[in-house]
Design a protein around this motif. Structure first.
Motif, PDB file in Angstrom:
ATOM      1  N   MET A   1      -8.296 -50.648  23.426  1.00  0.00           N
ATOM      2  CA  MET A   1      -8.930 -49.375  23.742  1.00  0.00           C
ATOM      3  C   MET A   1      -7.981 -48.240  23.398  1.00  0.00           C
ATOM      4  N   GLY A   2      -8.507 -47.097  22.995  1.00  0.00           N
ATOM      5  CA  GLY A   2      -7.682 -45.962  22.635  1.00  0.00           C
ATOM      6  C   GLY A   2      -6.923 -45.404  23.815  1.00  0.00           C
ATOM      7  N   GLU A   3      -5.878 -44.635  23.524  1.00  0.00           N
ATOM      8  CA  GLU A   3      -5.057 -44.059  24.566  1.00  0.00           C
ATOM      9  C   GLU A   3      -5.867 -43.056  25.378  1.00  0.00           C
ATOM     10  N   ASN A   4      -5.631 -43.036  26.704  1.00  0.00           N
ATOM     11  CA  ASN A   4      -6.266 -42.084  27.617  1.00  0.00           C
ATOM     12  C   ASN A   4      -7.785 -42.161  27.578  1.00  0.00           C
ATOM     13  N   GLU A   5      -8.312 -43.344  27.322  1.00  0.00           N
ATOM     14  CA  GLU A   5      -9.759 -43.490  27.169  1.00  0.00           C
ATOM     15  C   GLU A   5     -10.345 -44.253  28.343  1.00  0.00           C
ATOM     16  N   SER A   6     -11.296 -43.644  29.018  1.00  0.00           N
ATOM     17  CA  SER A   6     -12.039 -44.303  30.083  1.00  0.00           C
ATOM     18  C   SER A   6     -13.516 -44.033  29.823  1.00  0.00           C
ATOM     19  N   VAL A   7     -14.311 -45.085  29.670  1.00  0.00           N
ATOM     20  CA  VAL A   7     -15.684 -44.885  29.242  1.00  0.00           C
ATOM     21  C   VAL A   7     -16.664 -45.671  30.092  1.00  0.00           C
ATOM     22  N   ASN A   8     -17.891 -45.176  30.117  1.00  0.00           N
ATOM     23  CA  ASN A   8     -19.022 -45.898  30.659  1.00  0.00           C
ATOM     24  C   ASN A   8     -19.808 -46.428  29.469  1.00  0.00           C
ATOM     25  N   LYS A   9     -19.741 -47.732  29.227  1.00  0.00           N
ATOM     26  CA  LYS A   9     -20.313 -48.305  28.022  1.00  0.00           C
ATOM     27  C   LYS A   9     -21.830 -48.409  28.058  1.00  0.00           C
ATOM     28  N   THR A  10     -22.461 -48.038  29.173  1.00  0.00           N
ATOM     29  CA  THR A  10     -23.915 -48.118  29.245  1.00  0.00           C
ATOM     30  C   THR A  10     -24.584 -46.854  28.705  1.00  0.00           C
ATOM     31  N   GLU A  11     -23.884 -45.739  28.637  1.00  0.00           N
ATOM     32  CA  GLU A  11     -24.472 -44.502  28.138  1.00  0.00           C
ATOM     33  C   GLU A  11     -24.317 -44.420  26.622  1.00  0.00           C
ATOM     34  N   LYS A  12     -25.222 -43.662  25.995  1.00  0.00           N
ATOM     35  CA  LYS A  12     -25.130 -43.495  24.549  1.00  0.00           C
ATOM     36  C   LYS A  12     -23.958 -42.584  24.215  1.00  0.00           C
ATOM     37  N   GLN A 131       0.497 -54.118  14.495  1.00  0.00           N
ATOM     38  CA  GLN A 131      -0.750 -53.845  15.208  1.00  0.00           C
ATOM     39  C   GLN A 131      -1.232 -52.408  14.988  1.00  0.00           C
ATOM     40  N   PRO A 132      -2.561 -52.223  14.972  1.00  0.00           N
ATOM     41  CA  PRO A 132      -3.085 -50.861  14.898  1.00  0.00           C
ATOM     42  C   PRO A 132      -2.937 -50.147  16.238  1.00  0.00           C
ATOM     43  N   VAL A 133      -2.726 -48.852  16.167  1.00  0.00           N
ATOM     44  CA  VAL A 133      -2.698 -47.990  17.349  1.00  0.00           C
ATOM     45  C   VAL A 133      -3.726 -46.897  17.110  1.00  0.00           C
ATOM     46  N   TYR A 134      -4.561 -46.665  18.121  1.00  0.00           N
ATOM     47  CA  TYR A 134      -5.627 -45.663  18.017  1.00  0.00           C
ATOM     48  C   TYR A 134      -5.237 -44.497  18.916  1.00  0.00           C
ATOM     49  N   ASP A 174      -6.081 -51.619  10.130  1.00  0.00           N
ATOM     50  CA  ASP A 174      -7.492 -51.436  10.472  1.00  0.00           C
ATOM     51  C   ASP A 174      -8.090 -50.349   9.590  1.00  0.00           C
ATOM     52  N   SER A 175      -8.627 -50.762   8.454  1.00  0.00           N
ATOM     53  CA  SER A 175      -9.149 -49.805   7.474  1.00  0.00           C
ATOM     54  C   SER A 175     -10.472 -49.179   7.892  1.00  0.00           C
ATOM     55  N   ILE A 176     -11.293 -49.937   8.611  1.00  0.00           N
ATOM     56  CA  ILE A 176     -12.621 -49.447   9.015  1.00  0.00           C
ATOM     57  C   ILE A 176     -12.779 -49.751  10.505  1.00  0.00           C
ATOM     58  N   PRO A 177     -12.328 -48.871  11.383  1.00  0.00           N
ATOM     59  CA  PRO A 177     -12.240 -49.190  12.817  1.00  0.00           C
ATOM     60  C   PRO A 177     -13.557 -49.084  13.584  1.00  0.00           C
ATOM     61  N   LEU A 178     -14.627 -49.622  13.017  1.00  0.00           N
ATOM     62  CA  LEU A 178     -15.915 -49.618  13.717  1.00  0.00           C
ATOM     63  C   LEU A 178     -15.848 -50.451  14.989  1.00  0.00           C
ATOM     64  N   LYS A 179     -15.337 -51.671  14.884  1.00  0.00           N
ATOM     65  CA  LYS A 179     -15.266 -52.544  16.060  1.00  0.00           C
ATOM     66  C   LYS A 179     -14.390 -51.918  17.146  1.00  0.00           C
ATOM     67  N   ALA A 180     -13.281 -51.319  16.756  1.00  0.00           N
ATOM     68  CA  ALA A 180     -12.398 -50.670  17.724  1.00  0.00           C
ATOM     69  C   ALA A 180     -13.125 -49.534  18.437  1.00  0.00           C
ATOM     70  N   PHE A 181     -13.911 -48.765  17.691  1.00  0.00           N
ATOM     71  CA  PHE A 181     -14.628 -47.649  18.314  1.00  0.00           C
ATOM     72  C   PHE A 181     -15.732 -48.158  19.225  1.00  0.00           C
ATOM     73  N   GLU A 182     -16.400 -49.224  18.820  1.00  0.00           N
ATOM     74  CA  GLU A 182     -17.406 -49.823  19.693  1.00  0.00           C
ATOM     75  C   GLU A 182     -16.766 -50.293  20.995  1.00  0.00           C
ATOM     76  N   ASP A 183     -15.575 -50.876  20.895  1.00  0.00           N
ATOM     77  CA  ASP A 183     -14.880 -51.350  22.091  1.00  0.00           C
ATOM     78  C   ASP A 183     -14.492 -50.198  23.014  1.00  0.00           C
ATOM     79  N   MET A 184     -14.356 -49.002  22.456  1.00  0.00           N
ATOM     80  CA  MET A 184     -14.064 -47.817  23.278  1.00  0.00           C
ATOM     81  C   MET A 184     -15.328 -47.253  23.926  1.00  0.00           C
TER      82      MET A 184
END
Length: 293
Positions: A1-12, A131-134, A174-184
């Motif tokens: 997960m990205g730094e300083n990131e806290s999310v509710n994964k149920t909202e769009k 490792q990638p860092v976001y 991580d050339s295309i960080p779609l999965k990383a962004f989804e995980d955030m």
């Protein structure tokens, strides 16, 4: 997960993922300028390499800036040249690109960037761990070095020291960080690629030199470089799958852009940028409908 990131994964949460590709980023700039001109906004943006250094203008709401300063300075040795590489260790001159240019020559609107609530991330590679860092770039001034690190290519750049670590190009890990962004928690994403649909990345032919240059000191980064083509092709397949499932909207060139990592020819910059605008215009209504779902 990205730094300083806290999310509710149920909202769009809408996201924009910007692949790198050096001067292929002129295509991305053309697409994103059209998007900005049409009022398309996102909850978060993540950029890799040129996707970060050019994409930050989305958060500062400065359409036209990327193509403008590249046209103005593409022949300036301090901006990008082997003279700069030999003199400073960086093909793209760090002081010129990340201080003089954004502060004086073509000002980056740092106040607008900081005021925009859209989260912006730069992807970098820790060259010791591989490792990638976001990194979430909340403050424009403090984030310049993270953007520089994201676009710092091995061999052609000096590693960027930040927070006790050394970083280079985010595309290494991580050339295309779609999965990383989804995980955030970004679950409705637009991905802008800089290669056409039929592109397949090949193994790096310079690996023997890269192993010799970096293998002893940075074996994990060299492993990333050695396997990058395979990982990249799998990422492209993942993007296609997510698009077929409906959670991702993909924008890409219709054909190879044919522009190098270095470009001193204004006509080539205009050509690739114009291609991006044409493709962007074609996708505006589709992106709006997708993001509204």
């Amino acid at each position: 997960m990205g730094e300083n990131e806290s999310v509710n994964k149920t909202e769009k949460r809408t996201g924009l993922i910007l692949e790198g590709g050096a001067m292929r980023g002129m295509f991305t700039a053309g697409v994103t300028d059209v998007m900005m001109e049409n009022g398309i906004e996102f909850d978060g943006i993540i950029g890799v390499s040129a996707g970060a250094t050019f994409g930050c203008n989305y958060k500062s709401r400065q359409p036209g800036r990327t193509i403008r300063y590249n046209l103005a300075f593409c022949k300036e040795p301090r901006y990008c040249s082997f003279r700069s590489l030999f003199k400073t260790g960086d093909l793209y001159g760090a002081d010129f690109c990340y201080r003089l240019l954004p502060d004086e020559l073509d000002p980056f609107d740092k106040a607008a960037y900081n005021a925009n609530p859209t989260a912006f991330y730069s992807v970098v590679t820790d060259i010791e761990s591989g490792q990638p860092v976001y990194h979430r770039c909340d403050d424009a001034q403090d984030s310049m070095e993270w953007m520089r690190a994201s676009a710092s290519m091995p061999v052609f750049s000096t590693p960027v020291a930040l927070d006790g670590h050394f970083y280079l190009d985010g595309g290494i890990s991580d050339s295309i960080p779609l999965k990383a962004f989804e995980d955030m928690g970004y679950n409705r994403n637009v991905v802008i690629l800089t290669q056409p649909a039929d592109y397949i990345k090949k193994h790096n032919k310079y690996m023997p030199y890269l192993r010799m240059r970096f293998g002893r000191k940075y074996p994990e980064m060299v492993k990333d470089l050695d396997e990058r083509h395979d990982f990249y092709n799998k990422q492209r397949a993942y993007v296609r799958r997510r698009a077929s499932e409906g959670g991702t909207y993909v924008v890409m060139p219709d054909f190879p852009l044919k522009i190098g990592s270095i470009c001193h020819n204004p006509a080539d910059l205009r050509r690739v940028y114009a291609q991006g605008r044409v493709v962007g215009e074609k996708h505006v209504e589709g992106m709006k409908a997708f993001l509204a779902e």
